[in-house]
Scaffold this motif. Structure first.
Motif, PDB file in Angstrom:
ATOM      1  N   PHE A 120       0.836  -1.197   0.000  1.00  0.00           N
ATOM      2  CA  PHE A 120       0.000   0.000   0.000  1.00  0.00           C
ATOM      3  C   PHE A 120       0.874   1.252   0.000  1.00  0.00           C
ATOM      4  O   PHE A 120       0.654   2.182  -0.790  1.00  0.00           O
ATOM      5  CB  PHE A 120      -0.914  -0.031   1.246  1.00  0.00           C
ATOM      6  N   ILE A 121       1.909   1.247   0.850  1.00  0.00           N
ATOM      7  CA  ILE A 121       2.805   2.408   0.902  1.00  0.00           C
ATOM      8  C   ILE A 121       3.512   2.579  -0.442  1.00  0.00           C
ATOM      9  O   ILE A 121       3.639   3.680  -0.975  1.00  0.00           O
ATOM     10  CB  ILE A 121       3.825   2.255   2.064  1.00  0.00           C
ATOM     11  N   GLY A 122       3.925   1.446  -1.004  1.00  0.00           N
ATOM     12  CA  GLY A 122       4.581   1.459  -2.319  1.00  0.00           C
ATOM     13  C   GLY A 122       3.657   2.058  -3.373  1.00  0.00           C
ATOM     14  O   GLY A 122       4.086   2.877  -4.196  1.00  0.00           O
ATOM     15  N   TYR A 123       2.394   1.649  -3.337  1.00  0.00           N
ATOM     16  CA  TYR A 123       1.417   2.144  -4.307  1.00  0.00           C
ATOM     17  C   TYR A 123       1.212   3.650  -4.150  1.00  0.00           C
ATOM     18  O   TYR A 123       1.232   4.396  -5.139  1.00  0.00           O
ATOM     19  CB  TYR A 123       0.087   1.408  -4.116  1.00  0.00           C
ATOM     20  N   ILE A 124       1.049   4.116  -2.888  1.00  0.00           N
ATOM     21  CA  ILE A 124       0.860   5.545  -2.615  1.00  0.00           C
ATOM     22  C   ILE A 124       2.069   6.327  -3.133  1.00  0.00           C
ATOM     23  O   ILE A 124       1.930   7.349  -3.803  1.00  0.00           O
ATOM     24  CB  ILE A 124       0.674   5.791  -1.080  1.00  0.00           C
ATOM     25  N   TYR A 125       3.273   5.803  -2.854  1.00  0.00           N
ATOM     26  CA  TYR A 125       4.518   6.464  -3.272  1.00  0.00           C
ATOM     27  C   TYR A 125       4.547   6.590  -4.794  1.00  0.00           C
ATOM     28  O   TYR A 125       4.805   7.640  -5.369  1.00  0.00           O
ATOM     29  CB  TYR A 125       5.717   5.642  -2.756  1.00  0.00           C
ATOM     30  N   TRP A 126       4.199   5.460  -5.449  1.00  0.00           N
ATOM     31  CA  TRP A 126       4.217   5.437  -6.927  1.00  0.00           C
ATOM     32  C   TRP A 126       3.154   6.374  -7.497  1.00  0.00           C
ATOM     33  O   TRP A 126       3.386   7.154  -8.387  1.00  0.00           O
ATOM     34  CB  TRP A 126       3.989   3.994  -7.376  1.00  0.00           C
ATOM     35  N   ARG A 127       1.957   6.335  -6.880  1.00  0.00           N
ATOM     36  CA  ARG A 127       0.788   7.057  -7.398  1.00  0.00           C
ATOM     37  C   ARG A 127       0.963   8.567  -7.277  1.00  0.00           C
ATOM     38  O   ARG A 127       0.683   9.303  -8.211  1.00  0.00           O
ATOM     39  CB  ARG A 127      -0.434   6.591  -6.604  1.00  0.00           C
ATOM     40  N   PHE A 128       1.488   8.989  -6.124  1.00  0.00           N
ATOM     41  CA  PHE A 128       1.524  10.435  -5.884  1.00  0.00           C
ATOM     42  C   PHE A 128       2.875  11.082  -6.121  1.00  0.00           C
ATOM     43  O   PHE A 128       2.951  12.279  -6.324  1.00  0.00           O
ATOM     44  CB  PHE A 128       1.041  10.742  -4.455  1.00  0.00           C
ATOM     45  N   PHE A 129       3.949  10.312  -6.046  1.00  0.00           N
ATOM     46  CA  PHE A 129       5.265  10.949  -6.196  1.00  0.00           C
ATOM     47  C   PHE A 129       5.908  10.640  -7.530  1.00  0.00           C
ATOM     48  O   PHE A 129       6.483  11.506  -8.151  1.00  0.00           O
ATOM     49  CB  PHE A 129       6.197  10.520  -5.043  1.00  0.00           C
ATOM     50  N   LEU A 130       5.799   9.424  -7.997  1.00  0.00           N
ATOM     51  CA  LEU A 130       6.477   9.056  -9.249  1.00  0.00           C
ATOM     52  C   LEU A 130       5.598   9.336 -10.461  1.00  0.00           C
ATOM     53  O   LEU A 130       6.085   9.549 -11.540  1.00  0.00           O
ATOM     54  CB  LEU A 130       6.859   7.564  -9.225  1.00  0.00           C
ATOM     55  N   ASN A 131       4.310   9.354 -10.256  1.00  0.00           N
ATOM     56  CA  ASN A 131       3.369   9.373 -11.373  1.00  0.00           C
ATOM     57  C   ASN A 131       2.842  10.769 -11.675  1.00  0.00           C
ATOM     58  O   ASN A 131       1.879  10.910 -12.384  1.00  0.00           O
ATOM     59  CB  ASN A 131       2.218   8.410 -11.044  1.00  0.00           C
TER      60      ASN A 131
END
Ligand code: HEM
Length: 132
Positions: A120-131
């Motif tokens: 979940f943390i990985g997804y949030i990181y990817w969704r809001f910071f990398l994407n």
């Protein structure tokens, strides 16, 4: 009629001059045998006045030794008293297993929670910071 003894009854016959022993739920008056025992008198006095089934088996006594018991038989161990004691053992084992199982489950739990949280943390990181 068969004489019935409790563990307490047997425990009172605890001297060289008056020694009882329980083997496989049968009670023996081994007073006269103490001096004849090929394994020595001390061990009989030490293991006497109680259930010596375990030590008796552990020594690997011959069938002759078992046959000798017949001569000293005086009665049976009280089944009423024996049963709860015997039954209490599996209950203890069961509860120990249950506790173990619960513990096993508990030790698995952190991973079961941590892995989804990490995703979940990985997804949030990817969704809001990398994407972005
Ligand atoms: C009334 C009950 C018992 C009887 C009738 C009995 C009888 C015998 C006999 C006939 C022997 C010679 C070897 C054989 O034939 O197996 C022996 C040896 C022996 N017994 Fe017992 N026994 C009794 C209880 C015990 C108990 C409770 C113990 C405790 C551990 C014990 C320990 C030994 C030992 C250490 C030996 C010597 C074994 C060897 O030197 O190889 N006995 N017994």
């Amino acid at each position: 009629m068969v004489q019935i003894y409790t563990h307490e009854d047997v425990s009172k016959h605890n001297t060289r001059d008056d020694l009882y022993m329980i083997i496989d739920k049968k009670v023996y008056d081994i007073t006269k045998f103490v001096d004849e025992h090929p394994g020595g008198d001390e061990i009989l006095i030490e293991e006497g006045a109680k259930d010596a089934s375990g030590p008796f088996d552990d020594v690997g006594h011959s069938p002759d030794a078992r046959q000798m018991l017949v001569k000293y038989y005086v009665g049976e161990l009280d089944p009423e008293v024996t049963m709860p004691i015997n039954q209490s053992k599996p209950v203890v084992v069961q509860s120990a297993n249950t506790v173990k199982t619960v513990n096993d489950g508990a030790s698995g739990n952190p991973l079961r929670i941590l892995i989804p949280v990490a995703f979940f943390i990985g997804y949030i990181y990817w969704r809001f910071f990398l994407n972005q």
